[in-house]
Design an enzyme around this catalytic site. Structure first.
Site, PDB file in Angstrom:
ATOM      1  N   GLY A  34       0.837  -1.206   0.000  1.00 38.35           N
ATOM      2  CA  GLY A  34       0.000   0.000   0.000  1.00 38.35           C
ATOM      3  C   GLY A  34       0.864   1.246   0.000  1.00 38.35           C
ATOM      4  O   GLY A  34       1.947   1.251   0.588  1.00 38.35           O
ATOM      5  N   LYS A  55      -0.828  -6.507  -4.843  1.00 39.85           N
ATOM      6  CA  LYS A  55      -1.300  -7.789  -5.389  1.00 39.85           C
ATOM      7  C   LYS A  55      -0.109  -8.514  -6.009  1.00 39.85           C
ATOM      8  O   LYS A  55       0.866  -7.886  -6.414  1.00 39.85           O
ATOM      9  CB  LYS A  55      -2.331  -7.537  -6.481  1.00 39.85           C
ATOM     10  CG  LYS A  55      -3.649  -7.048  -5.970  1.00 39.85           C
ATOM     11  CD  LYS A  55      -4.649  -6.974  -7.094  1.00 39.85           C
ATOM     12  CE  LYS A  55      -5.902  -6.272  -6.622  1.00 39.85           C
ATOM     13  NZ  LYS A  55      -6.671  -5.738  -7.706  1.00 39.85           N
ATOM     14  N   GLY A  56      -0.202  -9.822  -6.119  1.00 36.50           N
ATOM     15  CA  GLY A  56       0.811 -10.595  -6.838  1.00 36.50           C
ATOM     16  C   GLY A  56       2.142 -10.674  -6.122  1.00 36.50           C
ATOM     17  O   GLY A  56       3.196 -10.495  -6.742  1.00 36.50           O
ATOM     18  N   ARG A  71       4.529 -15.631  -2.976  1.00 33.18           N
ATOM     19  CA  ARG A  71       3.353 -16.527  -3.009  1.00 33.18           C
ATOM     20  C   ARG A  71       2.447 -16.067  -4.137  1.00 33.18           C
ATOM     21  O   ARG A  71       1.342 -15.603  -3.925  1.00 33.18           O
ATOM     22  CB  ARG A  71       2.608 -16.460  -1.659  1.00 33.18           C
ATOM     23  CG  ARG A  71       3.352 -17.156  -0.536  1.00 33.18           C
ATOM     24  CD  ARG A  71       2.622 -17.023   0.782  1.00 33.18           C
ATOM     25  NE  ARG A  71       2.808 -15.709   1.373  1.00 33.18           N
ATOM     26  CZ  ARG A  71       3.861 -15.352   2.094  1.00 33.18           C
ATOM     27  NH1 ARG A  71       4.822 -16.228   2.333  1.00 33.18           N
ATOM     28  NH2 ARG A  71       3.968 -14.140   2.598  1.00 33.18           N
ATOM     29  N   ASP A 121       5.906  -4.846   6.010  1.00 37.03           N
ATOM     30  CA  ASP A 121       6.366  -6.175   6.440  1.00 37.03           C
ATOM     31  C   ASP A 121       6.341  -7.195   5.290  1.00 37.03           C
ATOM     32  O   ASP A 121       7.289  -7.968   5.131  1.00 37.03           O
ATOM     33  CB  ASP A 121       5.588  -6.679   7.661  1.00 37.03           C
ATOM     34  CG  ASP A 121       4.082  -6.637   7.486  1.00 37.03           C
ATOM     35  OD1 ASP A 121       3.610  -6.001   6.517  1.00 37.03           O
ATOM     36  OD2 ASP A 121       3.371  -7.235   8.306  1.00 37.03           O
ATOM     37  N   THR A 176       4.994   2.204   6.131  1.00 42.13           N
ATOM     38  CA  THR A 176       3.598   1.851   6.329  1.00 42.13           C
ATOM     39  C   THR A 176       2.959   2.853   7.262  1.00 42.13           C
ATOM     40  O   THR A 176       3.576   3.272   8.254  1.00 42.13           O
ATOM     41  CB  THR A 176       3.368   0.445   6.923  1.00 42.13           C
ATOM     42  OG1 THR A 176       2.050   0.381   7.452  1.00 42.13           O
ATOM     43  CG2 THR A 176       4.329   0.088   8.027  1.00 42.13           C
ATOM     44  N   ILE A 177       1.739   3.236   6.931  1.00 45.31           N
ATOM     45  CA  ILE A 177       1.039   4.162   7.835  1.00 45.31           C
ATOM     46  C   ILE A 177       0.698   3.450   9.132  1.00 45.31           C
ATOM     47  O   ILE A 177       0.434   4.076  10.139  1.00 45.31           O
ATOM     48  CB  ILE A 177      -0.245   4.752   7.204  1.00 45.31           C
ATOM     49  CG1 ILE A 177      -1.269   3.664   6.886  1.00 45.31           C
ATOM     50  CG2 ILE A 177       0.062   5.590   5.989  1.00 45.31           C
ATOM     51  CD1 ILE A 177      -2.682   4.205   6.705  1.00 45.31           C
ATOM     52  N   ASP A 178       0.680   2.099   9.105  1.00 45.02           N
ATOM     53  CA  ASP A 178       0.231   1.343  10.279  1.00 45.02           C
ATOM     54  C   ASP A 178       1.252   1.306  11.418  1.00 45.02           C
ATOM     55  O   ASP A 178       0.920   0.920  12.533  1.00 45.02           O
ATOM     56  CB  ASP A 178      -0.094  -0.105   9.872  1.00 45.02           C
ATOM     57  CG  ASP A 178      -1.301  -0.187   8.959  1.00 45.02           C
ATOM     58  OD1 ASP A 178      -2.004   0.825   8.821  1.00 45.02           O
ATOM     59  OD2 ASP A 178      -1.536  -1.255   8.385  1.00 45.02           O
ATOM     60  N   ASP A 189       3.501  -0.800  11.969  1.00 43.07           N
ATOM     61  CA  ASP A 189       3.504  -2.138  12.570  1.00 43.07           C
ATOM     62  C   ASP A 189       4.791  -2.928  12.304  1.00 43.07           C
ATOM     63  O   ASP A 189       4.844  -4.124  12.562  1.00 43.07           O
ATOM     64  CB  ASP A 189       2.277  -2.940  12.094  1.00 43.07           C
ATOM     65  CG  ASP A 189       2.163  -3.028  10.580  1.00 43.07           C
ATOM     66  OD1 ASP A 189       3.023  -2.442   9.889  1.00 43.07           O
ATOM     67  OD2 ASP A 189       1.219  -3.665  10.095  1.00 43.07           O
ATOM     68  N   ARG A 238     -24.419  13.795  19.978  1.00 39.95           N
ATOM     69  CA  ARG A 238     -24.347  12.476  19.350  1.00 39.95           C
ATOM     70  C   ARG A 238     -23.097  11.710  19.777  1.00 39.95           C
ATOM     71  O   ARG A 238     -22.138  12.290  20.293  1.00 39.95           O
ATOM     72  CB  ARG A 238     -24.285  12.633  17.827  1.00 39.95           C
ATOM     73  CG  ARG A 238     -25.616  12.912  17.211  1.00 39.95           C
ATOM     74  CD  ARG A 238     -25.469  13.158  15.730  1.00 39.95           C
ATOM     75  NE  ARG A 238     -26.791  13.296  15.126  1.00 39.95           N
ATOM     76  CZ  ARG A 238     -27.020  13.923  13.992  1.00 39.95           C
ATOM     77  NH1 ARG A 238     -26.034  14.475  13.326  1.00 39.95           N
ATOM     78  NH2 ARG A 238     -28.243  13.983  13.515  1.00 39.95           N
ATOM     79  N   ARG A 292      -4.993  -2.882  10.559  1.00 37.40           N
ATOM     80  CA  ARG A 292      -5.639  -4.202  10.504  1.00 37.40           C
ATOM     81  C   ARG A 292      -5.255  -5.095  11.676  1.00 37.40           C
ATOM     82  O   ARG A 292      -6.087  -5.786  12.231  1.00 37.40           O
ATOM     83  CB  ARG A 292      -5.386  -4.896   9.168  1.00 37.40           C
ATOM     84  CG  ARG A 292      -3.954  -5.101   8.789  1.00 37.40           C
ATOM     85  CD  ARG A 292      -3.846  -5.951   7.518  1.00 37.40           C
ATOM     86  NE  ARG A 292      -4.781  -5.576   6.489  1.00 37.40           N
ATOM     87  CZ  ARG A 292      -5.725  -6.374   5.986  1.00 37.40           C
ATOM     88  NH1 ARG A 292      -5.848  -7.600   6.410  1.00 37.40           N
ATOM     89  NH2 ARG A 292      -6.503  -5.945   5.036  1.00 37.40           N
ATOM     90  N   GLU A 340      -9.761  -0.464  12.194  1.00 40.45           N
ATOM     91  CA  GLU A 340     -10.544  -1.363  11.314  1.00 40.45           C
ATOM     92  C   GLU A 340     -10.472  -2.833  11.745  1.00 40.45           C
ATOM     93  O   GLU A 340     -11.392  -3.603  11.500  1.00 40.45           O
ATOM     94  CB  GLU A 340     -10.069  -1.226   9.869  1.00 40.45           C
ATOM     95  CG  GLU A 340      -8.595  -1.601   9.690  1.00 40.45           C
ATOM     96  CD  GLU A 340      -8.054  -1.418   8.292  1.00 40.45           C
ATOM     97  OE1 GLU A 340      -8.815  -1.134   7.363  1.00 40.45           O
ATOM     98  OE2 GLU A 340      -6.818  -1.578   8.134  1.00 40.45           O
TER      99      GLU A 340
HETATM  100  O1  F6P Z   1      -1.211  -1.888   5.343  1.00 38.32           O
HETATM  101  C1  F6P Z   1      -1.652  -0.607   5.246  1.00 38.32           C
HETATM  102  C2  F6P Z   1      -3.129  -0.539   5.079  1.00 38.32           C
HETATM  103  O2  F6P Z   1      -3.377   0.835   5.059  1.00 38.32           O
HETATM  104  C3  F6P Z   1      -4.001  -1.272   6.107  1.00 38.32           C
HETATM  105  O3  F6P Z   1      -4.179  -0.563   7.300  1.00 38.32           O
HETATM  106  C4  F6P Z   1      -5.281  -1.476   5.339  1.00 38.32           C
HETATM  107  O4  F6P Z   1      -6.010  -2.577   5.842  1.00 38.32           O
HETATM  108  C5  F6P Z   1      -4.785  -1.746   3.966  1.00 38.32           C
HETATM  109  O5  F6P Z   1      -3.569  -1.061   3.831  1.00 38.32           O
HETATM  110  C6  F6P Z   1      -5.744  -1.309   2.892  1.00 38.32           C
HETATM  111  O6  F6P Z   1      -5.261  -1.711   1.656  1.00 38.32           O
HETATM  112  P1  F6P Z   1      -5.944  -1.396   0.240  1.00 38.32           P
HETATM  113  O7  F6P Z   1      -5.307  -0.157  -0.273  1.00 38.32           O
HETATM  114  O8  F6P Z   1      -5.629  -2.557  -0.605  1.00 38.32           O
HETATM  115  O9  F6P Z   1      -7.403  -1.214   0.449  1.00 38.32           O
END
Ligand code: F6P
Length: 363
Positions: free
Chosen positions: A11, A76-77, A81, A118, A140-142, A144, A177, A186, A237
């Site tokens: 991503g 993808k790809g 694997r 990763d 990665t923005i995550d 992780d 609200r 994730r 998420e």
């Molecule tokens: O790994 C980074 C991430 O932003 C995750 O937090 C998220 O689940 C995923 O990418 C979303 O990926 P895509 O761009 O394929 O929807």
């Protein structure tokens, strides 16, 4: 002349262009190195004819402020694997790393800098073991990836999420609200945790701490008095109820991890079923967190990662990934970086401090 190949995989993330520019600028100071980029991770190199671009200090000038990646990317790809449809309709995964390394070498490349999360660093390690001189750069923005205090892109995602959170607070207040804001993450709740602290949330739900819906209701009710009051919730998420499953959408062919998204609505329904009277609205930030210009902090670490990565190539230190540790830049073996995952520790000072600020994790 020696040739270096750059790939951005997985991503996208704010700061990728700053790394590319850092590598190109530093390499331009050496007389005997040419830098090339492969479009859409290594796909550009594998295609016939191949899609590669020569990267110089001139054509990368100023790109550090731009979001996305000038090379494009894909999640993808995965060549480790690679999914191949069989005659009977089933899908078999094949390891294409030996073919990839053969192709890179046959195109005359002496080294590779692989910028990715990763999954991409797992590919870097496999390529290294296959005899390719590789250096990794963690993105990665995550946030992780272990072995580095921060990956670039993370702080920008937190800023984007915090800006949205602040807006949701004022409208939550006007309408009394409950506002649920879903952020990415994730398996790790770093974006949710930082945003909850920065914004001042009542509730923060993360994958590492499965929640009890009754505890969440209790915390929200405490913020209301005779129907007056409001509450702001941040949920990652990948968060889920205790003994419950994550909320996912249909998978896509060739994409290994299932797509997540929609947990804000799951939580909203759970709160209503648990008897919460207040009105609820849901916001899913989605890919706004991945787009746009990197904030200054991410521009700095991404630029330094780029320069350091090229210097590792110069020093012949392959199989290494650049890292930021204890406010200093260094490198660790990629094998070490991918051997563990950077989860939020539920017993960490950060989580305890968040609880000290009144944030409930539903535990
Ligand atoms: O790994 C980074 C991430 O932003 C995750 O937090 C998220 O689940 C995923 O990418 C979303 O990926 P895509 O761009 O394929 O929807």
């Amino acid at each position: 002349m020696k040739k270096l190949l750059i790939s951005t995989g997985g991503g996208d993330c704010p700061g990728l262009n700053a790394v590319i520019r850092g590598i190109a600028k530093r390499a331009a100071q050496e007389k005997d190195w040419e830098v090339w980029g492969s479009f859409e991770a290594f796909n550009g190199l594998m295609e016939k004819p191949s899609r590669l671009i020569r990267l110089t200090d001139k054509n990368t000038a100023g790109i550090h402020v731009m979001g996305g990646t000038i090379l494009g990317t894909t999640n993808k790809g995965n060549p480790l694997r690679f999914p191949e449809k069989q005659a009977d309709g089933s899908v078999k995964t094949v390891n294409h790393i030996p073919d990839l390394v053969r192709k890179i070498k046959s195109e005359g490349f002496d080294a590779v800098i692989n910028i990715g999360g990763d999954g991409s660093q797992e590919i870097s390690q496999a390529m290294f073991e296959e005899g390719m001189p590789v250096v990794g750069v963690p993105k990665t923005i995550d946030n992780d990836l272990s072995s580095t205090d921060f990956t670039f892109g993370f702080q920008t995602a937190v800023q984007t999420a915090t800006d949205s959170f602040d807006r949701l607070v004022t409208t939550a207040n006007s309408h009394h609200r409950v506002m649920i804001m879903e952020v990415m993450g994730r398996n790790a709740g770093w974006i949710a945790l930082y945003t909850a602290i920065a914004g001042g949330a009542e509730v923060c739900l993360i994958p590492e701490i499965p929640y009890d819906i009754n505890k969440v209701v209790e915390r929200i009710r405490a913020r209301y008095d005779n129907g007056r009051g409001f509450a702001n919730v941040v949920i990652a998420e990948g968060a889920h109820i205790q003994e419950g499953a994550v909320t996912s959408t249909q998978g896509e062919f060739g994409r290994m991890p299932v797509r997540l998204g929609g947990v804000a609505f799951t939580l909203s329904n759970q709160l209503k079923e648990a008897g919460l009277e207040a009105e609820i609205r849901e916001t899913i930030l989605g890919h706004t967190q991945r787009g746009g210009s990197p904030i200054a902090f991410d521009r700095v670490i991404a630029s330094v990662f780029g320069v350091k990565a090229f210097e590792l190539v110069l020093e012949g230190k392959f199989g290494q990934m650049v890292v930021l540790r204890n406010n200093d830049f260094s490198s660790v073996p990629i094998s070490e970086a991918i051997s563990s995952y950077n989860y939020v520790d539920p017993n960490s000072t950060l989580v305890k401090a968040a609880k000290g600020l009144g944030i409930s994790f539903g535990d």
